[in-house]
Design a protein around this motif. Structure first.
Motif, PDB file in Angstrom:
ATOM      1  N   VAL A 272       0.824  -1.202   0.000  1.00  0.00           N
ATOM      2  CA  VAL A 272       0.000   0.000   0.000  1.00  0.00           C
ATOM      3  C   VAL A 272       0.866   1.263   0.000  1.00  0.00           C
ATOM      4  CG1 VAL A 272      -1.740   1.321   1.264  1.00  0.00           C
ATOM      5  CG2 VAL A 272      -1.949  -1.164   1.099  1.00  0.00           C
ATOM      6  N   LYS A 273       1.950   1.244   0.750  1.00  0.00           N
ATOM      7  CA  LYS A 273       2.837   2.404   0.773  1.00  0.00           C
ATOM      8  C   LYS A 273       3.500   2.616  -0.592  1.00  0.00           C
ATOM      9  CE  LYS A 273       3.776   2.290   5.739  1.00  0.00           C
ATOM     10  NZ  LYS A 273       4.789   2.043   6.800  1.00  0.00           N
ATOM     11  N   GLY A 291     -13.144  -7.186   5.479  1.00  0.00           N
ATOM     12  CA  GLY A 291     -12.652  -5.990   4.806  1.00  0.00           C
ATOM     13  C   GLY A 291     -12.678  -4.759   5.697  1.00  0.00           C
ATOM     14  N   ALA A 292     -13.595  -4.713   6.656  1.00  0.00           N
ATOM     15  CA  ALA A 292     -13.650  -3.579   7.571  1.00  0.00           C
ATOM     16  C   ALA A 292     -12.401  -3.523   8.442  1.00  0.00           C
ATOM     17  CB  ALA A 292     -14.907  -3.666   8.439  1.00  0.00           C
ATOM     18  N   VAL A 298      -5.164  -0.530   7.340  1.00  0.00           N
ATOM     19  CA  VAL A 298      -4.496   0.274   6.315  1.00  0.00           C
ATOM     20  C   VAL A 298      -4.585   1.754   6.657  1.00  0.00           C
ATOM     21  CG1 VAL A 298      -4.555   0.964   3.883  1.00  0.00           C
ATOM     22  CG2 VAL A 298      -4.795  -1.446   4.497  1.00  0.00           C
ATOM     23  N   GLN A 299      -5.750   2.188   7.120  1.00  0.00           N
ATOM     24  CA  GLN A 299      -5.936   3.593   7.488  1.00  0.00           C
ATOM     25  C   GLN A 299      -5.004   3.978   8.643  1.00  0.00           C
ATOM     26  OE1 GLN A 299      -7.767   5.622   5.846  1.00  0.00           O
ATOM     27  NE2 GLN A 299      -8.323   7.354   7.134  1.00  0.00           N
ATOM     28  N   GLU A 300      -4.872   3.102   9.622  1.00  0.00           N
ATOM     29  CA  GLU A 300      -4.032   3.396  10.787  1.00  0.00           C
ATOM     30  C   GLU A 300      -2.552   3.501  10.421  1.00  0.00           C
ATOM     31  OE1 GLU A 300      -4.855   0.258  13.523  1.00  0.00           O
ATOM     32  OE2 GLU A 300      -6.898   0.947  13.935  1.00  0.00           O
ATOM     33  N   PRO A 309      -9.334   7.569  -1.043  1.00  0.00           N
ATOM     34  CA  PRO A 309      -9.998   6.717  -0.051  1.00  0.00           C
ATOM     35  C   PRO A 309      -9.927   5.246  -0.427  1.00  0.00           C
ATOM     36  CG  PRO A 309     -11.374   8.605  -0.619  1.00  0.00           C
ATOM     37  CD  PRO A 309     -10.245   8.584  -1.604  1.00  0.00           C
ATOM     38  N   ILE A 310      -9.949   4.385   0.565  1.00  0.00           N
ATOM     39  CA  ILE A 310      -9.929   2.941   0.353  1.00  0.00           C
ATOM     40  C   ILE A 310     -11.276   2.495  -0.218  1.00  0.00           C
ATOM     41  CG2 ILE A 310      -9.696   0.695   1.488  1.00  0.00           C
ATOM     42  CD1 ILE A 310      -8.067   2.252   3.687  1.00  0.00           C
ATOM     43  N   GLU A 311     -11.237   1.641  -1.216  1.00  0.00           N
ATOM     44  CA  GLU A 311     -12.451   1.089  -1.831  1.00  0.00           C
ATOM     45  C   GLU A 311     -12.696  -0.326  -1.303  1.00  0.00           C
ATOM     46  OE1 GLU A 311     -14.655   2.179  -4.134  1.00  0.00           O
ATOM     47  OE2 GLU A 311     -13.757   4.136  -4.630  1.00  0.00           O
TER      48      GLU A 311
END
Length: 345
Positions: A272-273, A291-292, A298-300, A309-311
């Motif tokens: 992701v990075k 997925g939640a 990932v957000q953290e 934003p993450i899909e």
């Protein structure tokens, strides 16, 4: 990866690879036993255990009554005694009567006994859609197990990983929920309908070593390298995501989680990075799906690396439909649309 790949390899479906894993472990370890509904003489409803009772006898591979709680409860006692049961729950939808045994007994045994006893059992169960089974034969309940401390939760996407992960699960000293996506059990067709299991040219078969090898339970795999965005997925949706890259023309990096818990967070974060974009795909319902948890992690850890934003692309928040099955689970078009949204923002 611990492997012994000097022996012959053979093209196998996932069913054949799973059977090979149990065959290897039954021969290798006298403490391994296989049982469940119809797994003995009949060889299982999907034939995953076909021929094993004939080869190893009725004391090693045997049928159990239609009592999921009884099957799991007996396996916990066997594990505490020193055996290594590999049991089958005929469909993941049927696992709920055994949920209390799994959560209150198997998952906690090591902790409540201060390590004096363990529950080295593997619970195999077919999950997901692909046979028009509706809400009673098509659920994907992985999230309810990843929430339970003391359990390991695994879902392979291909025959090679299926065999290596199952052997590793049987050898592990903690209880493992081993979810098998039935939609890709037999390669390109499901055996019941003309509908292709994966509606594109490729299908999940490959060369699998005939002998012993393991795939680490806590490791994800970079299924496809890419630079535009990261896809976090597992099971059948790995192949759907690959098809979506072809449909969209977007160079997606696909991470096959394989082990949902413990989770290989370093592999996820590295990808992701690198890409700055993330799409999460799973067949289970959206609300409180796995997925939640992936979104939160990932957000953290990657907030300042994310460009958009993450899909999330998932099943519907409804009971599993019979007639609308192929609309219910994400297909290449839905996933490709999410890729394009992630790239446009």
């Amino acid at each position: 990866m611990s492997e012994d790949l000097k022996g012959k390899t053979t093209p196998m479906t996932m069913i054949q690879a799973l059977r090979s894993a149990m065959d290897v472990m039954l021969e290798r370890d006298d403490n391994v036993v296989v049982f469940g509904q119809d797994v003995g003489y009949f060889g299982g409803v999907f034939r995953c255990t076909e021929g094993l009772q004939k080869k190893y006898g009725k004391s090693r591979v045997f049928d159990a009554p239609i009592s999921e709680s009884g099957i799991v409860g007996a396996a916990i006692g066997m594990g505490a005694y020193g055996l290594r049961p590999c049991i089958e729950i005929q469909f993941a939808d049927y696992i709920y009567p055994a949920y209390d045994q799994i959560v209150s007994e198997a998952a906690r045994l090591r902790f409540r006994s201060a390590g004096d006893f363990t529950a080295p059992l593997t619970i195999r169960t077919p999950c997901g859609g692909g046979i028009y089974g509706g809400q009673t034969h098509s659920q994907s309940p992985e999230a309810v197990f990843t929430h339970v401390c003391g359990l390991r939760t695994v879902m392979p996407s291909n025959p090679y990983d299926a065999k290596g992960l199952l052997i590793a699960s049987i050898e592990n000293n903690d209880p493992v929920i081993f979810l098998e996506p039935k939609r890709i059990y037999n390669g390109p067709f499901n055996g019941h309908h003309d509908q292709p299991v994966v509606p594109w040219s490729k299908h999940p078969m490959g060369d699998v070593p005939e002998g012993y090898y393991t795939v680490p339970l806590e490791s994800a795999a970079v299924f496809r390298e890419g630079k535009d965005l990261t896809v976090l997925t597992y099971g059948t949706m790995v192949w759907v995501s690959e098809a979506a890259t072809e449909e969209s023309g977007i160079d997606a990096e696909i991470i096959d989680l394989r082990s949902l818990w413990p989770l290989d967070l370093p592999t996820i974060l590295k990808s992701v990075k690198k890409t700055g974009r993330c799409v999460i795909v799973h067949e289970a319902t959206r609300t409180s799906g796995f997925g939640a948890e992936l979104t939160a992690l990932v957000q953290e850890h990657c907030f300042y690396h994310l460009e958009t934003p993450i899909e999330r692309v998932t099943g519907w928040d409804t009971p599993y439909p019979h007639a609308q099955e192929w609309d219910y689970f994400p297909g290449p078009a839905r996933v490709a649309a999410a890729f394009k949204r992630a790239m446009e923002k």
